[in-house]
Each structure stands twice: as C-alpha cells, then as structure tokens.
Write a protein that holds these residues in place. Structure first.
Motif, PDB file in Angstrom:
ATOM      1  N   GLN A  36       0.833  -1.213   0.000  1.00 42.81           N
ATOM      2  CA  GLN A  36       0.000   0.000   0.000  1.00 42.81           C
ATOM      3  C   GLN A  36       0.862   1.255   0.000  1.00 42.81           C
ATOM      4  O   GLN A  36       0.512   2.255  -0.632  1.00 42.81           O
ATOM      5  N   ILE A  37       1.985   1.195   0.685  1.00 41.58           N
ATOM      6  CA  ILE A  37       2.917   2.325   0.677  1.00 41.58           C
ATOM      7  C   ILE A  37       3.436   2.538  -0.733  1.00 41.58           C
ATOM      8  O   ILE A  37       3.468   3.660  -1.240  1.00 41.58           O
ATOM      9  N   HIS A  38       3.828   1.456  -1.389  1.00 40.56           N
ATOM     10  CA  HIS A  38       4.343   1.556  -2.758  1.00 40.56           C
ATOM     11  C   HIS A  38       3.284   2.123  -3.710  1.00 40.56           C
ATOM     12  O   HIS A  38       3.586   2.989  -4.534  1.00 40.56           O
ATOM     13  N   ARG A  39       2.043   1.655  -3.586  1.00 38.38           N
ATOM     14  CA  ARG A  39       0.966   2.168  -4.446  1.00 38.38           C
ATOM     15  C   ARG A  39       0.714   3.652  -4.202  1.00 38.38           C
ATOM     16  O   ARG A  39       0.487   4.419  -5.136  1.00 38.38           O
ATOM     17  N   ALA A  40       0.758   4.059  -2.938  1.00 41.93           N
ATOM     18  CA  ALA A  40       0.537   5.472  -2.612  1.00 41.93           C
ATOM     19  C   ALA A  40       1.655   6.342  -3.180  1.00 41.93           C
ATOM     20  O   ALA A  40       1.391   7.433  -3.708  1.00 41.93           O
ATOM     21  N   LEU A  41       2.890   5.876  -3.093  1.00 44.06           N
ATOM     22  CA  LEU A  41       4.004   6.640  -3.658  1.00 44.06           C
ATOM     23  C   LEU A  41       3.863   6.757  -5.169  1.00 44.06           C
ATOM     24  O   LEU A  41       4.130   7.816  -5.749  1.00 44.06           O
ATOM     25  N   GLN A  42       3.433   5.693  -5.801  1.00 46.09           N
ATOM     26  CA  GLN A  42       3.243   5.717  -7.252  1.00 46.09           C
ATOM     27  C   GLN A  42       2.091   6.653  -7.619  1.00 46.09           C
ATOM     28  O   GLN A  42       2.189   7.427  -8.573  1.00 46.09           O
ATOM     29  N   ALA A  43       1.012   6.611  -6.848  1.00 48.88           N
ATOM     30  CA  ALA A  43      -0.141   7.471  -7.123  1.00 48.88           C
ATOM     31  C   ALA A  43       0.208   8.951  -6.977  1.00 48.88           C
ATOM     32  O   ALA A  43      -0.366   9.794  -7.661  1.00 48.88           O
ATOM     33  N   LYS A  44       1.161   9.258  -6.101  1.00 53.19           N
ATOM     34  CA  LYS A  44       1.601  10.639  -5.907  1.00 53.19           C
ATOM     35  C   LYS A  44       2.716  11.012  -6.881  1.00 53.19           C
ATOM     36  O   LYS A  44       3.313  12.076  -6.772  1.00 53.19           O
ATOM     37  N   ASN A  45       2.998  10.129  -7.836  1.00 52.84           N
ATOM     38  CA  ASN A  45       4.026  10.368  -8.861  1.00 52.84           C
ATOM     39  C   ASN A  45       5.409  10.604  -8.275  1.00 52.84           C
ATOM     40  O   ASN A  45       6.176  11.425  -8.767  1.00 52.84           O
ATOM     41  N   ILE A  46       5.712   9.866  -7.210  1.00 54.50           N
ATOM     42  CA  ILE A  46       7.059   9.914  -6.649  1.00 54.50           C
ATOM     43  C   ILE A  46       7.986   9.208  -7.635  1.00 54.50           C
ATOM     44  O   ILE A  46       7.627   8.182  -8.213  1.00 54.50           O
ATOM     45  N   SER A  47       9.176   9.738  -7.810  1.00 55.69           N
ATOM     46  CA  SER A  47      10.105   9.214  -8.815  1.00 55.69           C
ATOM     47  C   SER A  47      10.433   7.745  -8.568  1.00 55.69           C
ATOM     48  O   SER A  47      10.442   7.286  -7.426  1.00 55.69           O
ATOM     49  N   PRO A  48      10.672   6.997  -9.644  1.00 51.88           N
ATOM     50  CA  PRO A  48      11.044   5.577  -9.498  1.00 51.88           C
ATOM     51  C   PRO A  48      12.254   5.380  -8.582  1.00 51.88           C
ATOM     52  O   PRO A  48      12.297   4.417  -7.812  1.00 51.88           O
ATOM     53  N   TYR A  49      13.216   6.291  -8.649  1.00 53.23           N
ATOM     54  CA  TYR A  49      14.404   6.173  -7.790  1.00 53.23           C
ATOM     55  C   TYR A  49      14.013   6.181  -6.309  1.00 53.23           C
ATOM     56  O   TYR A  49      14.437   5.321  -5.544  1.00 53.23           O
ATOM     57  N   LEU A  50      13.195   7.148  -5.900  1.00 45.90           N
ATOM     58  CA  LEU A  50      12.789   7.216  -4.494  1.00 45.90           C
ATOM     59  C   LEU A  50      11.919   6.029  -4.105  1.00 45.90           C
ATOM     60  O   LEU A  50      12.021   5.526  -2.989  1.00 45.90           O
ATOM     61  N   ARG A  51      11.079   5.570  -5.020  1.00 47.98           N
ATOM     62  CA  ARG A  51      10.266   4.378  -4.718  1.00 47.98           C
ATOM     63  C   ARG A  51      11.160   3.174  -4.489  1.00 47.98           C
ATOM     64  O   ARG A  51      10.910   2.366  -3.590  1.00 47.98           O
ATOM     65  N   ARG A  52      12.215   3.042  -5.278  1.00 51.49           N
ATOM     66  CA  ARG A  52      13.161   1.928  -5.071  1.00 51.49           C
ATOM     67  C   ARG A  52      13.864   2.065  -3.724  1.00 51.49           C
ATOM     68  O   ARG A  52      14.080   1.072  -3.017  1.00 51.49           O
TER      69      ARG A  52
END
Length: 107
Positions: free
Chosen positions: A72-88
């Motif tokens: 859910q954290i990963h989905r929320a970061l993606q939904a907020k358009n957080i950069s792939p680098y920060l998501r990794r």
C-alpha cells in the motif's frame, strides 16, 4: 533524507489534501481543531430550519504505520508520482526491516 526528498516531490507535484493535518510541515493538529471549531460556528448560524447540522468523525488508528502493508505504501508513492528512484529507495528501506517479539519463551 529520504523523507525530505519525498516531501519535496509531493509538494512539487499535486501536493496534499487541504484536509491533511498532522505529520506535515505547517499543518498541525491544532490548526485542524481550529478549522473544526470555525466550521461548527459557521454552520450553527441561521434559523433552526435552514442551518446545517455539524457532524465530526475522528479516527485514532493505533500503530497505523506499523501495520500498513508495504504494498500500500508503494501504491501510494506511485499514485503521488514519486520518482522511481525514491520508490526503489523506500522499497530497499522497507525490505531491511525486521520484527522482534519478546515473550516469556524468549525472543
């Protein structure tokens, strides 16, 4: 450092909800309480037939951050358009987490 970079990306993007208070710079829970008080005073004006009835629901979620699923954290970061680098980086940070439970039988 990771939190500061995520915060910056959220602020540069769509931002947060105007109703988000607490855990955010300059958005304290005191401001939230004042907003509710002002709203309640506003809706009580008028006649008994025309005024609105205020209703407030408050949730106190215990251990919210300790029980949220990492997916859910990963989905929320993606939904907020957080950069792939920060998501990794967040995924790496979460993957290194462990939980130790102490009981009468030991650790």
């Amino acid at each position: 450092m990771l939190a500061a970079r995520i915060t910056r990306e959220v602020e540069e993007g769509e931002g947060i909800s105007p109703n988000q208070f607490g855990f955010w710079r300059e958005r304290t829970t005191v401001l939230a309480a004042n907003k509710v008080i002002n709203w309640a005073l506003e809706v009580k004006s008028g006649t008994w037939r025309t005024r609105r009835i205020p209703l407030l629901v408050s949730l106190d979620v215990r251990n919210a951050f300790g029980t949220v699923k990492w997916s859910q954290i990963h989905r929320a970061l993606q939904a907020k358009n957080i950069s792939p680098y920060l998501r990794r980086q967040v995924a790496k940070y979460l993957s290194e987490r462990t939980c130790t439970v102490n009981s009468q039988e030991g650790e």
